[in-house]
Design a protein around this motif. Sequence first.
Motif, mmCIF file in Angstrom:
data_model
loop_
_atom_site.group_PDB
_atom_site.id
_atom_site.type_symbol
_atom_site.label_atom_id
_atom_site.label_comp_id
_atom_site.label_asym_id
_atom_site.label_seq_id
_atom_site.Cartn_x
_atom_site.Cartn_y
_atom_site.Cartn_z
ATOM 1 N N MET A 1 0.742 -1.161 -0.029
ATOM 2 C CA MET A 1 -0.122 -0.086 -0.121
ATOM 3 C C MET A 1 0.798 1.267 0.046
ATOM 4 S SD MET A 1 -1.355 0.524 4.054
ATOM 5 C CE MET A 1 -0.217 0.923 5.109
ATOM 6 N N LEU A 2 0.196 2.608 -0.345
ATOM 7 C CA LEU A 2 1.044 3.895 -0.387
ATOM 8 C C LEU A 2 0.834 3.927 0.948
ATOM 9 C CD1 LEU A 2 2.506 6.091 -1.826
ATOM 10 C CD2 LEU A 2 0.093 7.063 -2.274
ATOM 11 N N HIS A 3 2.029 4.362 1.807
ATOM 12 C CA HIS A 3 1.924 4.675 3.148
ATOM 13 C C HIS A 3 2.104 6.233 3.541
ATOM 14 C CE1 HIS A 3 3.483 5.303 7.129
ATOM 15 N NE2 HIS A 3 2.851 4.255 7.561
ATOM 16 N N ALA A 66 7.528 8.739 -2.755
ATOM 17 C CA ALA A 66 6.426 7.602 -2.222
ATOM 18 C C ALA A 66 6.964 6.748 -1.561
ATOM 19 C CB ALA A 66 5.766 7.462 -3.594
ATOM 20 N N GLU A 67 6.435 6.680 -0.388
ATOM 21 C CA GLU A 67 6.902 5.196 0.376
ATOM 22 C C GLU A 67 5.678 4.251 0.462
ATOM 23 O OE1 GLU A 67 7.754 4.382 5.228
ATOM 24 O OE2 GLU A 67 8.061 6.491 4.473
ATOM 25 N N PHE A 68 6.081 2.867 0.122
ATOM 26 C CA PHE A 68 5.079 1.729 0.196
ATOM 27 C C PHE A 68 5.478 0.837 1.095
ATOM 28 C CE2 PHE A 68 4.969 3.641 -4.249
ATOM 29 C CZ PHE A 68 3.579 3.795 -4.465
ATOM 30 N N ASN A 69 4.453 0.036 1.683
ATOM 31 C CA ASN A 69 4.617 -1.035 2.519
ATOM 32 C C ASN A 69 3.964 -2.152 1.447
ATOM 33 O OD1 ASN A 69 3.774 -3.531 3.947
ATOM 34 N ND2 ASN A 69 3.930 -2.036 5.778
ATOM 35 N N ILE A 70 5.030 -3.197 1.165
ATOM 36 C CA ILE A 70 4.914 -4.150 0.199
ATOM 37 C C ILE A 70 4.823 -5.504 0.722
ATOM 38 C CG2 ILE A 70 5.863 -2.751 -1.815
ATOM 39 C CD1 ILE A 70 8.407 -4.429 -1.496
ATOM 40 N N GLU A 71 4.357 -5.563 2.011
ATOM 41 C CA GLU A 71 4.486 -7.047 2.901
ATOM 42 C C GLU A 71 3.752 -7.918 2.227
ATOM 43 O OE1 GLU A 71 3.318 -8.489 7.173
ATOM 44 O OE2 GLU A 71 3.059 -6.651 6.605
ATOM 45 N N HIS A 72 2.456 -7.592 1.530
ATOM 46 C CA HIS A 72 1.688 -8.411 1.044
ATOM 47 C C HIS A 72 1.562 -8.299 -0.588
ATOM 48 C CE1 HIS A 72 0.220 -9.357 4.860
ATOM 49 N NE2 HIS A 72 -0.158 -7.892 5.139
ATOM 50 N N ASN A 73 2.348 -7.453 -1.149
ATOM 51 C CA ASN A 73 2.470 -7.489 -2.746
ATOM 52 C C ASN A 73 3.731 -8.425 -3.008
ATOM 53 O OD1 ASN A 73 2.970 -6.915 -5.457
ATOM 54 N ND2 ASN A 73 2.225 -4.959 -4.903
ATOM 55 N N GLN A 74 3.611 -9.555 -3.364
ATOM 56 C CA GLN A 74 4.583 -10.704 -3.790
ATOM 57 C C GLN A 74 5.103 -10.061 -5.162
ATOM 58 O OE1 GLN A 74 5.621 -12.808 -1.771
ATOM 59 N NE2 GLN A 74 4.242 -11.833 -0.240
ATOM 60 N N ALA A 75 4.173 -9.780 -6.085
ATOM 61 C CA ALA A 75 5.022 -9.543 -7.186
ATOM 62 C C ALA A 75 6.045 -8.448 -7.154
ATOM 63 C CB ALA A 75 3.595 -9.033 -8.402
ATOM 64 N N ALA A 76 5.492 -7.237 -6.515
ATOM 65 C CA ALA A 76 6.595 -6.268 -6.525
ATOM 66 C C ALA A 76 7.698 -6.701 -5.521
ATOM 67 C CB ALA A 76 5.886 -5.204 -5.595
ATOM 68 N N ASN A 482 -7.358 -4.322 -1.394
ATOM 69 C CA ASN A 482 -6.289 -3.476 -1.878
ATOM 70 C C ASN A 482 -6.650 -1.999 -1.313
ATOM 71 O OD1 ASN A 482 -5.637 -5.123 -4.604
ATOM 72 N ND2 ASN A 482 -7.844 -5.281 -4.446
ATOM 73 N N GLN A 483 -5.857 -0.879 -1.737
ATOM 74 C CA GLN A 483 -5.951 0.259 -1.363
ATOM 75 C C GLN A 483 -6.474 0.969 -2.516
ATOM 76 O OE1 GLN A 483 -2.113 2.331 -0.606
ATOM 77 N NE2 GLN A 483 -3.098 3.723 1.068
ATOM 78 N N VAL A 484 -7.518 1.642 -2.279
ATOM 79 C CA VAL A 484 -8.285 2.312 -3.168
ATOM 80 C C VAL A 484 -8.273 4.059 -2.822
ATOM 81 C CG1 VAL A 484 -10.566 2.926 -4.380
ATOM 82 C CG2 VAL A 484 -9.871 0.627 -3.814
ATOM 83 N N PHE A 485 -7.977 4.725 -4.098
ATOM 84 C CA PHE A 485 -8.058 6.137 -3.895
ATOM 85 C C PHE A 485 -9.092 6.729 -4.934
ATOM 86 C CE2 PHE A 485 -3.878 5.327 -2.458
ATOM 87 C CZ PHE A 485 -3.637 6.031 -1.332
ATOM 88 N N ALA A 486 -10.044 7.539 -4.700
ATOM 89 C CA ALA A 486 -10.919 8.198 -5.678
ATOM 90 C C ALA A 486 -10.825 9.552 -5.686
ATOM 91 C CB ALA A 486 -12.141 7.432 -5.195
#
Length: 553
Positions: A1-3, A66-76, A482-486
């Motif tokens: 997610m985008l932290h 941009a700082e992301f937490n990728i703990e659950h994003n295996q592809a990244a 997922n993380q959603v921005f609108a």
Amino acid sequence: MLHTLFIENFVLIDRLEVDFHPRMTVFTGETGAGKSIIIGALSLALGQRADSQSIGPFGEQTEIIAEFNIEHNQAARRWLQDQDLADGDVLIIRRTINQQGRSKQWVNGRPTPSGLVKELSQHLVQIHGQHDQIKLLNSHNQRQILDQSGDHALLLKQVQEAVKQIQHIEQEMAQLTAAGSLSAEQLQLLQYQYDELEQLALSEGEYEAQHQALTTAAHAQDLQQVMDASIHTLSQAEQSVSAQLGQVLQRLQHAKGQDFSAIGQMLDEALINVQEAEQQLLVQLEQIDNDPAHLQDIEQRLEQITHIARKQGVMPELLHDHHQTLGQTLQQHHDLAHNQDQLQQQLEQALTDYRQMALKLSTQRTHAGQQLSQQITAMVHDLGLPEARFSVAVEHRPDEPAKTHGNDHIEFMIAANKGQKAQPLSKTASGGELSRISLAIEVSTQQQNQYQVFVFDEVDTGIGGATAEKVGQIMQQLSQHNQVFAVTHLPQVAGCAHDHLLVSKSSHGQHTTSAVAHLDQPQRIEELARMSGGQKITEATLAQAKEFLQTGS
């Protein structure tokens, strides 16, 4: 997610650092306040093209982190490991742009080309706006969406490998042809020349040997006389060289008063050499043929060699090497033809294997398209298109050249109203319909095991009422995994968010700046009331705003 997103000196933003909720966040505010600027800054951080116009009036350069937490994003995580850029669960992307439009980019503190960052971004964030809806109309993108939704990734990879094999064989065939295949006329001439030389059977060094033999045969009588006389002088005459050397040795051996042993040794060696010379002369004498027929045979053989050498345009002394070269060329041609036959057989088999796999892929795509059609149709019904029927047309084209993605033409179809015939999405869907179909596709094709960031930049334009409420609920559903921005103007959508960010614009001296603020619950109700009723907020609009917020709770 985008932290966290840090922005400095970007368009209307002086300096901004904002933390984000892990689920659904909405950006609202007056038109022109800078809501889409924040999305633009994120896009730049993710490798999109930049220029000096992005730089604000508050400094010499733009900086975005941009700082992301990728703990659950295996592809990244896998991508970063492959690029040797991994740093645990944290991913920090930084970008700067100076006044000359020059850009620098870092991933986890290491300089990284923007092209690579853009590749990484595909595993992190999907941004959807009007431009992205246009991309939805592209057949290539429609095929990718279908393949992402289907369970045929392994088969698609096998098709890709099959095409690589076909291309490899075709490349080998082209290289063989370029290496020197012969025309029928060339082959016939070379074969004739080779057969002529095979019949000649010229051995290595024979031409030179025959020339020497001709000289010897031409002077045979004189040579015999010279050799006979020489042999007689060396050993057969009464005062031959051998006899005289023997007499000298005998005298010196019996002489007294002086040591002649050294001289005696020299004379011994001389006597041995004379005897050896005599033997050599005898051998050569026996080899001399004084028969005129022998001389004629040599002359005929030399004439034969010279004639063929002249005929084939080669010096006589090089004719034997020419013979060997012709043989090698013909053998290479034979091997080439054999290899080409083998490669042609391999190519035909590879094409057969490919066509079988491509047909199987087409069948699986058809099945996946049916499932996807049902899911999206049901969802667009909820999104205010109750009579719409979405379908995926899969047309298999076996006669087309082999392609890495198979031989299918994919077309997304829509029948917006009851009784209408399905037409390509690119020809019939309006902007509002595309917005809702795009959202339905995202929810239907999301990968549960890959936590991603989805950004919807005013994709809800042109809808309202119950449909708008459903759009917000579907976005909220998407945010479960997922993380959603609108970015939205609809209070129904904003009320479904877990976090609400208000973007505002104000003037300070000579500059106008944009700011972002997290809203608490009372502030959210007030903002939702403004969005639904305009600047004049009444008890009715506040009550309605509370209902919107309760819907999203």
